[in-house]
Scaffold this motif. Structure first.
Motif, PDB file in Angstrom:
ATOM      1  N   ARG A 261      63.196  42.714  39.597  1.00  0.00           N
ATOM      2  CA  ARG A 261      62.678  42.177  40.854  1.00  0.00           C
ATOM      3  C   ARG A 261      63.023  43.094  42.021  1.00  0.00           C
ATOM      4  O   ARG A 261      64.142  43.588  42.140  1.00  0.00           O
ATOM      5  N   LEU A 265      57.073  38.985  47.576  1.00  0.00           N
ATOM      6  CA  LEU A 265      56.040  38.603  46.614  1.00  0.00           C
ATOM      7  C   LEU A 265      54.853  39.552  46.673  1.00  0.00           C
ATOM      8  O   LEU A 265      54.271  39.910  45.640  1.00  0.00           O
ATOM      9  N   LEU A 269      53.267  41.556  43.511  1.00  0.00           N
ATOM     10  CA  LEU A 269      51.865  41.349  43.134  1.00  0.00           C
ATOM     11  C   LEU A 269      51.109  42.675  43.118  1.00  0.00           C
ATOM     12  O   LEU A 269      50.263  42.916  42.252  1.00  0.00           O
ATOM     13  N   ALA A 289      61.264  38.264  37.739  1.00  0.00           N
ATOM     14  CA  ALA A 289      60.442  37.921  38.902  1.00  0.00           C
ATOM     15  C   ALA A 289      60.729  36.488  39.326  1.00  0.00           C
ATOM     16  O   ALA A 289      61.222  35.678  38.536  1.00  0.00           O
ATOM     17  N   PRO A 290      60.398  36.129  40.570  1.00  0.00           N
ATOM     18  CA  PRO A 290      60.553  34.737  41.008  1.00  0.00           C
ATOM     19  C   PRO A 290      59.690  33.810  40.162  1.00  0.00           C
ATOM     20  O   PRO A 290      58.605  34.180  39.690  1.00  0.00           O
ATOM     21  N   THR A 292      57.784  31.503  40.889  1.00  0.00           N
ATOM     22  CA  THR A 292      56.442  31.222  41.406  1.00  0.00           C
ATOM     23  C   THR A 292      55.383  32.161  40.828  1.00  0.00           C
ATOM     24  O   THR A 292      54.205  31.842  40.827  1.00  0.00           O
ATOM     25  N   LEU A 293      55.819  33.319  40.282  1.00  0.00           N
ATOM     26  CA  LEU A 293      54.878  34.289  39.715  1.00  0.00           C
ATOM     27  C   LEU A 293      54.776  34.215  38.190  1.00  0.00           C
ATOM     28  O   LEU A 293      53.936  34.903  37.599  1.00  0.00           O
ATOM     29  N   ASP A 435      53.330  26.585  43.073  1.00  0.00           N
ATOM     30  CA  ASP A 435      53.632  27.997  42.876  1.00  0.00           C
ATOM     31  C   ASP A 435      52.375  28.830  43.111  1.00  0.00           C
ATOM     32  O   ASP A 435      51.322  28.304  43.469  1.00  0.00           O
ATOM     33  N   MET A 436      52.499  30.129  42.884  1.00  0.00           N
ATOM     34  CA  MET A 436      51.373  31.037  43.082  1.00  0.00           C
ATOM     35  C   MET A 436      50.258  30.804  42.056  1.00  0.00           C
ATOM     36  O   MET A 436      49.113  31.166  42.296  1.00  0.00           O
ATOM     37  N   SER A 455      51.567  37.610  51.129  1.00  0.00           N
ATOM     38  CA  SER A 455      51.383  37.717  49.681  1.00  0.00           C
ATOM     39  C   SER A 455      50.052  37.124  49.234  1.00  0.00           C
ATOM     40  O   SER A 455      49.514  37.529  48.197  1.00  0.00           O
TER      41      SER A 455
END
Length: 536
Positions: A261, A265, A269, A289-290, A292-293, A435-436, A455
């Motif tokens: 990481r 974000l 990405l 990675a977080p 959310t990804l 999340d994303m 992001s």
């Protein structure tokens, strides 16, 4: 015993327990260190005048030293005691107006709080005491730049350099100013002068790298950017297992690579385009990675494992931070990364989110008007103030026919929907977004995404969706200089400020594009073309 008491008190101050620390220090034997710590505790308890009196007394006793109030700021600000810190600095300045350090401290704090005009007035008083003061002049230049007064800031830095020609800090600030002003050739010259004075300064080298990248000198810029790994706290894994620059015929079959990481974000990405390149060489790729990804990354293919920072690192042959991928792949056929789209939404999530989107208009437009404010990181907070647009500035969108507006905004800026422009209707599904992956599913149901530099712009671009980026004058290196398109995302177009801090013209040009339905092409699958010699 006294030393133990002072150590305990300092620990309490660092944990924000100011009242407890004060109680201990008030009974402690008198000494300069005890008095300074007591002043810090009093400041945290909002005992402003008492704290200022003690700090001024110690400052007078040590006129050539760092002002003890700087340490007070380091203790108060992490615990959101900003108002108390400002009050103490104002009291100190009132008591010791001839001490230029007092103007520097208050001016810098006001600048960090986004009150540049007030900071300018404070720093001007300091420069009245010493017009060529190095620290005060540099702070004033940053304050002027924050207000869009680039020429005045440049002239001031040139004046400071006449009196301090060997100041690498001033040359670096001049380089940063010129880069933000998009005078990149002059900026690179200033970087060279700064580096001639401090060639091994990793921070200066990193800032030089960002200007190179913004100018489109990608290979040189990414190589220079590797200096960031020498900065404190940046290199967490052994250097000997860092992924080297790969040759054109690299064969990674049977080798495991850990991508760690790094950045925000948007950075990750953007860099995910290189994961399929490594997988295509045969590498077994794991990604930190977080969370959310995670859903987006798992669907890329070629990823053995994705995990968060709370999980122990898996065994690996090599490691590589996200933002080193363009450098290590610079000599390979895949140096430009995977074609867009390289991120795809979950079809099931797209179906689930479809009912949350409006119907009945010929254009569904997602809107993001603010970034992540991060008030605890002054530089990031200042940048966010420049990139974010108040929702009220989008009032002209309210009267445009045939457009349904959909909020993709999260965080503190979403509160601005409580006071929307008259006549604006903004659909808001974001309360249920986790999340994303959910955001990607929403984007898949839109015709265009309009976003400031966040992001979400990177996500929509990586998905191959039409994106209109509303960009600040002193734009980020990722969007290069003087361009309205993006080498990273062929479906993205840029509308940039003509004057720093002025968004009205940007919104006017956006409305003209939308009225003509002059949108970027959707879901382009052609290879990404980059300036100079490619990404790396």
């Amino acid at each position: 015993m006294a030393d133990h008491t002072l150590t305990l008190a300092l620990d309490l101050l660092r944990r924000g327990q100011f009242a407890h620390a004060r109680a201990i220090l008030e009974d402690c034997p008198a000494s300069p260190r005890a008095e300074i710590l007591l002043a810090h505790a009093l400041a945290g308890c909002n005992r402003v005048q008492e704290a200022a009196r003690l700090l001024c007394r110690q400052a007078v006793a040590n006129p050539g030293a760092r002002h003890p109030a700087y340490d007070m700021l380091a203790l108060l600000l992490p615990h959101d005691r900003v108002d108390e810190a400002e009050a103490v600095l104002r009291a100190i300045r009132q008591r010791a107006r001839q001490d230029i350090r007092t103007h520097d401290m208050l001016g810098e704090l006001l600048l960090q709080r986004g009150r540049a005009a007030e900071a300018q007035a404070v720093l001007a008083e300091g420069l009245g005491l010493s017009p060529a003061q190095l620290s005060t002049g540099n702070l004033m230049a940053v304050t002027l730049m924050e207000q869009g007064e680039f020429a005045a800031a440049r002239d001031l830095l040139h004046y400071i350099l006449k009196h301090h020609p060997d100041s690498a800090m001033t040359q670096a600030n001049l380089a940063h100013l010129l880069g933000a002003w998009n005078r990149l050739d002059e900026a690179l010259q200033a970087h060279s002068r700064a580096l001639a004075l401090r060639p091994d300064d990793a921070r200066l080298r990193m800032n030089h790298a960002l200007t190179l990248l913004k100018s489109g000198s990608m290979a040189e810029g990414w190589a220079e950017y590797e200096w960031r790994r020498r900065m404190p706290g940046r290199q967490r894994l052994p250097e000997q297992t860092m992924l080297p620059v790969l040759p054109p015929d690299a064969d990674l079959r049977g080798r495991s690579i850990l991508i760690t990481r790094e950045g925000g974000l948007g950075d990750m990405l953007m860099m995910l385009r290189f994961v399929p390149v490594l997988a295509g060489m045969g590498a077994q790729v794991s990604i930190q990675a977080p969370e959310t990804l995670h859903g987006l990354i798992r669907r890329m293919g070629g990823v053995r494992r994705v995990f968060s920072e709370q999980v122990s690192l898996p065994p690996h042959d090599w490691h590589c931070p996200f933002l080193s991928l363009p450098h290590v792949l610079r000599d390979t056929p895949g140096h430009a990364g995977a074609d867009v789209p390289y991120l795809r939404p979950d079809p099931e999530l797209v179906r689930q989110w479809a009912p949350f989107l409006p119907t009945g208009a010929d254009l569904r437009m997602g809107l993001v008007w603010g970034g992540a404010s991060r008030p605890d990181v002054p530089a990031a907070h200042a940048m966010d103030r420049r990139r974010s647009i108040p929702l009220r500035k989008f009032a002209p969108l309210a009267g445009m026919p045939g457009i349904n507006l959909v909020s993709l905004q999260k965080g503190v800026y979403a509160r601005q929907m409580h006071d929307m422009p008259a006549g604006m209707r903004l659909y808001d599904p974001m309360e249920s977004v986790r999340d994303m992956d959910d955001t990607a599913a929403l984007i898949a149901g839109l015709d265009v995404v309009v976003s400031v530099d966040t992001s979400v712009a990177h996500l929509a671009g990586a998905m191959g969706c039409p994106v209109i980026l509303l960009d600040r004058f002193d734009n980020c290196w990722r969007w290069l200089s003087g361009r309205t398109d993006s080498p990273w995302y062929p479906t993205l177009r840029i509308i940039r400020q003509i004057h720093a801090g002025k968004w009205d013209d940007v919104v006017h040009r956006l409305c003209s594009m939308l009225a003509r339905r002059d949108l970027p092409p959707a879901r382009a699958r052609t290879a990404t073309r980059l300036p100079d010699d490619g990404i790396g």
